[in-house]
Design an enzyme around this catalytic site. Structure first.
Site, PDB file in Angstrom:
ATOM      1  N   HIS A  13       0.877  -1.196   0.000  1.00 39.92           N
ATOM      2  CA  HIS A  13       0.000   0.000   0.000  1.00 39.92           C
ATOM      3  C   HIS A  13       0.902   1.230   0.000  1.00 39.92           C
ATOM      4  O   HIS A  13       1.484   1.592   1.022  1.00 39.92           O
ATOM      5  CB  HIS A  13      -0.899   0.019   1.239  1.00 39.92           C
ATOM      6  CG  HIS A  13      -1.865   1.162   1.235  1.00 39.92           C
ATOM      7  ND1 HIS A  13      -3.207   0.991   1.421  1.00 39.92           N
ATOM      8  CD2 HIS A  13      -1.692   2.498   1.056  1.00 39.92           C
ATOM      9  CE1 HIS A  13      -3.812   2.166   1.367  1.00 39.92           C
ATOM     10  NE2 HIS A  13      -2.902   3.105   1.153  1.00 39.92           N
ATOM     11  N   HIS A  15       1.565   5.347  -1.687  1.00 35.98           N
ATOM     12  CA  HIS A  15       1.216   6.523  -2.491  1.00 35.98           C
ATOM     13  C   HIS A  15       2.495   7.109  -3.067  1.00 35.98           C
ATOM     14  O   HIS A  15       3.405   7.469  -2.306  1.00 35.98           O
ATOM     15  CB  HIS A  15       0.519   7.578  -1.634  1.00 35.98           C
ATOM     16  CG  HIS A  15      -0.767   7.098  -1.055  1.00 35.98           C
ATOM     17  ND1 HIS A  15      -1.976   7.244  -1.699  1.00 35.98           N
ATOM     18  CD2 HIS A  15      -1.034   6.427   0.098  1.00 35.98           C
ATOM     19  CE1 HIS A  15      -2.936   6.699  -0.966  1.00 35.98           C
ATOM     20  NE2 HIS A  15      -2.379   6.191   0.123  1.00 35.98           N
ATOM     21  N   LYS A  96      -9.402  -0.308  -6.030  1.00 34.96           N
ATOM     22  CA  LYS A  96      -9.447   0.334  -4.712  1.00 34.96           C
ATOM     23  C   LYS A  96     -10.799   0.968  -4.480  1.00 34.96           C
ATOM     24  O   LYS A  96     -11.280   1.755  -5.305  1.00 34.96           O
ATOM     25  CB  LYS A  96      -8.351   1.404  -4.668  1.00 34.96           C
ATOM     26  CG  LYS A  96      -8.398   2.300  -3.469  1.00 34.96           C
ATOM     27  CD  LYS A  96      -7.612   1.734  -2.317  1.00 34.96           C
ATOM     28  CE  LYS A  96      -7.820   2.585  -1.079  1.00 34.96           C
ATOM     29  NZ  LYS A  96      -6.676   2.571  -0.195  1.00 34.96           N
ATOM     30  N   HIS A 133     -10.477   1.164   1.622  1.00 32.46           N
ATOM     31  CA  HIS A 133     -10.320   2.169   2.679  1.00 32.46           C
ATOM     32  C   HIS A 133     -11.548   2.027   3.569  1.00 32.46           C
ATOM     33  O   HIS A 133     -12.640   2.452   3.198  1.00 32.46           O
ATOM     34  CB  HIS A 133     -10.211   3.584   2.101  1.00 32.46           C
ATOM     35  CG  HIS A 133      -9.969   4.610   3.174  1.00 32.46           C
ATOM     36  ND1 HIS A 133      -8.770   5.240   3.340  1.00 32.46           N
ATOM     37  CD2 HIS A 133     -10.773   5.055   4.173  1.00 32.46           C
ATOM     38  CE1 HIS A 133      -8.835   6.050   4.390  1.00 32.46           C
ATOM     39  NE2 HIS A 133     -10.051   5.959   4.913  1.00 32.46           N
ATOM     40  N   HIS A 171      -4.661  -0.563   5.842  1.00 29.51           N
ATOM     41  CA  HIS A 171      -4.264   0.240   7.011  1.00 29.51           C
ATOM     42  C   HIS A 171      -5.218   0.034   8.183  1.00 29.51           C
ATOM     43  O   HIS A 171      -5.891   0.955   8.627  1.00 29.51           O
ATOM     44  CB  HIS A 171      -4.092   1.718   6.674  1.00 29.51           C
ATOM     45  CG  HIS A 171      -5.112   2.313   5.741  1.00 29.51           C
ATOM     46  ND1 HIS A 171      -6.450   2.248   5.981  1.00 29.51           N
ATOM     47  CD2 HIS A 171      -4.980   2.983   4.572  1.00 29.51           C
ATOM     48  CE1 HIS A 171      -7.094   2.863   5.010  1.00 29.51           C
ATOM     49  NE2 HIS A 171      -6.227   3.309   4.129  1.00 29.51           N
ATOM     50  N   ASP A 244       1.354   2.575   3.574  1.00 29.75           N
ATOM     51  CA  ASP A 244       0.512   3.758   3.369  1.00 29.75           C
ATOM     52  C   ASP A 244       1.367   5.022   3.426  1.00 29.75           C
ATOM     53  O   ASP A 244       0.882   6.085   3.834  1.00 29.75           O
ATOM     54  CB  ASP A 244      -0.645   3.834   4.366  1.00 29.75           C
ATOM     55  CG  ASP A 244      -1.735   4.786   3.915  1.00 29.75           C
ATOM     56  OD1 ASP A 244      -1.740   5.196   2.732  1.00 29.75           O
ATOM     57  OD2 ASP A 244      -2.584   5.150   4.748  1.00 29.75           O
TER      58      ASP A 244
HETATM   59  O1  DOR Z   1      -3.542   9.510   5.541  1.00 29.24           O
HETATM   60  C1  DOR Z   1      -3.863   9.186   4.422  1.00 29.24           C
HETATM   61  N1  DOR Z   1      -3.276   9.735   3.323  1.00 29.24           N
HETATM   62  N2  DOR Z   1      -4.836   8.301   4.260  1.00 29.24           N
HETATM   63  C2  DOR Z   1      -5.342   8.010   3.054  1.00 29.24           C
HETATM   64  O2  DOR Z   1      -6.260   7.225   2.980  1.00 29.24           O
HETATM   65  C3  DOR Z   1      -4.852   8.702   1.840  1.00 29.24           C
HETATM   66  C4  DOR Z   1      -3.506   9.215   2.034  1.00 29.24           C
HETATM   67  C5  DOR Z   1      -3.069  10.207   0.965  1.00 29.24           C
HETATM   68  O3  DOR Z   1      -3.259   9.935  -0.218  1.00 29.24           O
HETATM   69  O4  DOR Z   1      -2.491  11.246   1.327  1.00 29.24           O
HETATM   70 ZN    ZN Z   2      -3.384   5.061   1.508  1.00 28.68          ZN
END
Ligand code: DOR
Ligand code: ZN
Length: 342
Positions: A13, A15, A96, A133, A171, A244
């Site tokens: 997971h 980003h 997702k 999520h 998460h 995450d």
């Molecule tokens: O804290 C988070 N940041 N939770 C999420 O679900 C998305 C993520 C983000 O893309 O910044």
């Molecule tokens: Zn995330």
């Protein structure tokens, strides 16, 4: 010197953002992880296989050693045909589900989960994993209760309606999330972040408001942290590593309305090692980090290895990020385990 050698891990997971931000953060992941399940919450979101493959190429251009596994962003307009196309492509392994409004860039997410049934049927049929999520979005639900409420009101009925679907509760932050995964069969898995294993919600307010500890789902009470740590260090194969790691520029975090997200990628493996060491379970770190995830997704474990050394790894107060800076998890401190360069 104490060392620990593991099969090379994957991050299930992650980003990575896009453009200059992508170029700033992706190398830290490829330095440690072989594969990463890349979240699709770009602006605009990654909705189609064509979007995902174009994004994958942009990632490969800045992190050529990383194998990015792509996810599609489900919307109210996703069709079973989109799913069939995704499932036919080896680089797309999941879709997702962001309940609309649940988190960063989730505005285009799903507003009517019941109406998604034909899409979920297609996912079950084609073996495409649903990553979730797991929070309800109603503003009158206490923010600390949103995961537990989602499990009862949305995810339990969804899993019951689609028993053949592979589902990852992402998460996980609560004892209820742990129990949900444990109560289901091997088709339901869960990822856990470093921050939810190491911190409780006091860390949001320690000596003042701490925006760099703010993420969604938000940190919970100590009893939940303990339940998460017990679950991941206990050896249950349904739990696996998903950082995450969610980078936001320093100014977007240190703001009157700060963004949710903790940037942990460069130090994540050492942070997880701290959790396993504290539980006397370092021998189980490899399963969590490197074996359980591939097994869930039906992929081989990685051939290579990484080695950690029990030696303080100082965390800089900030790192370069686009034309600004990013403050990583535990900035200005140190992580107890350092990953040797590959
Ligand atoms: O804290 C988070 N940041 N939770 C999420 O679900 C998305 C993520 C983000 O893309 O910044
Ligand atoms: Zn995330």
């Amino acid at each position: 010197m104490r060392t620990l050698t593991l099969r090379q891990p994957d991050d299930w997971h992650l980003h990575l953002r896009d453009g200059a931000a992508l170029a700033a953060v992706a190398p830290a992941t490829e330095a440690v992880f072989a594969r990463a399940l890349v979240m699709p919450n770009l602006k605009p979101p990654v909705r189609t296989v064509a979007d995902a493959l174009a994004y994958r190429a942009r990632i490969k251009a800045v992190a050529p050693r990383l194998d990015p596994l792509m996810t599609l962003y489900l919307t109210d307009h996703t069709t079973p045909g989109d799913i069939a196309e995704a499932a036919a492509h080896p680089h797309v392994v999941a879709a997702k589900l962001y309940p609309a409004g649940a988190t960063t860039n989730s505005d285009a997410g799903v507003t009517d989960i019941a109406a998604l049934a034909p899409v979920l049927d297609a996912m079950a049929e084609h073996g495409l994993t649903l990553c979730v999520h797991g929070e309800v979005t109603q503003s009158d639900v206490d923010v600390f209760d949103r995961e537990a409420r989602f499990l009862d009101e949305v995810l339990a009925p969804l899993v019951a309606r689609h028993p053949g679907l592979k589902v990852v509760l992402e998460h996980i932050t609560t004892a209820e999330g742990v129990a949900f995964v444990q109560a289901h069969a091997a088709n339901v898995g869960g990822t856990v972040t470093p921050q939810h294993l190491l911190l409780n919600r006091n860390a949001l307010f320690e000596g003042g408001l701490r925006p760099h500890h703010y993420c969604l789902p938000v940190l919970k009470r100590e009893r939940h942290r303990q339940a998460l740590a017990a679950a991941v260090t206990g050896g249950d194969p349904r739990f696996f590593l998903g950082t995450d790691s969610a980078p936001h520029a320093q100014g977007a975090k240190e703001s009157a309305c700060g963004c949710a997200g903790v940037y942990s990628a460069p130090f994540a493996l050492g942070l997880y090692a701290e959790v396993f060491e504290a539980a006397g379970a370092l021998d189980r770190l490899e399963s969590f980090a490197s074996l359980n995830g591939p097994a869930f997704y039906g992929l081989p474990a990685n051939a290579g290895t990484v080695t950690l050394v029990r030696e303080a790894d100082p965390v800089p107060t900030a790192l370069p990020f686009d034309d600004t800076r990013i403050v990583p998890f535990r900035a200005g401190g140190a992580v107890a385990w350092r990953v040797l360069p590959r």
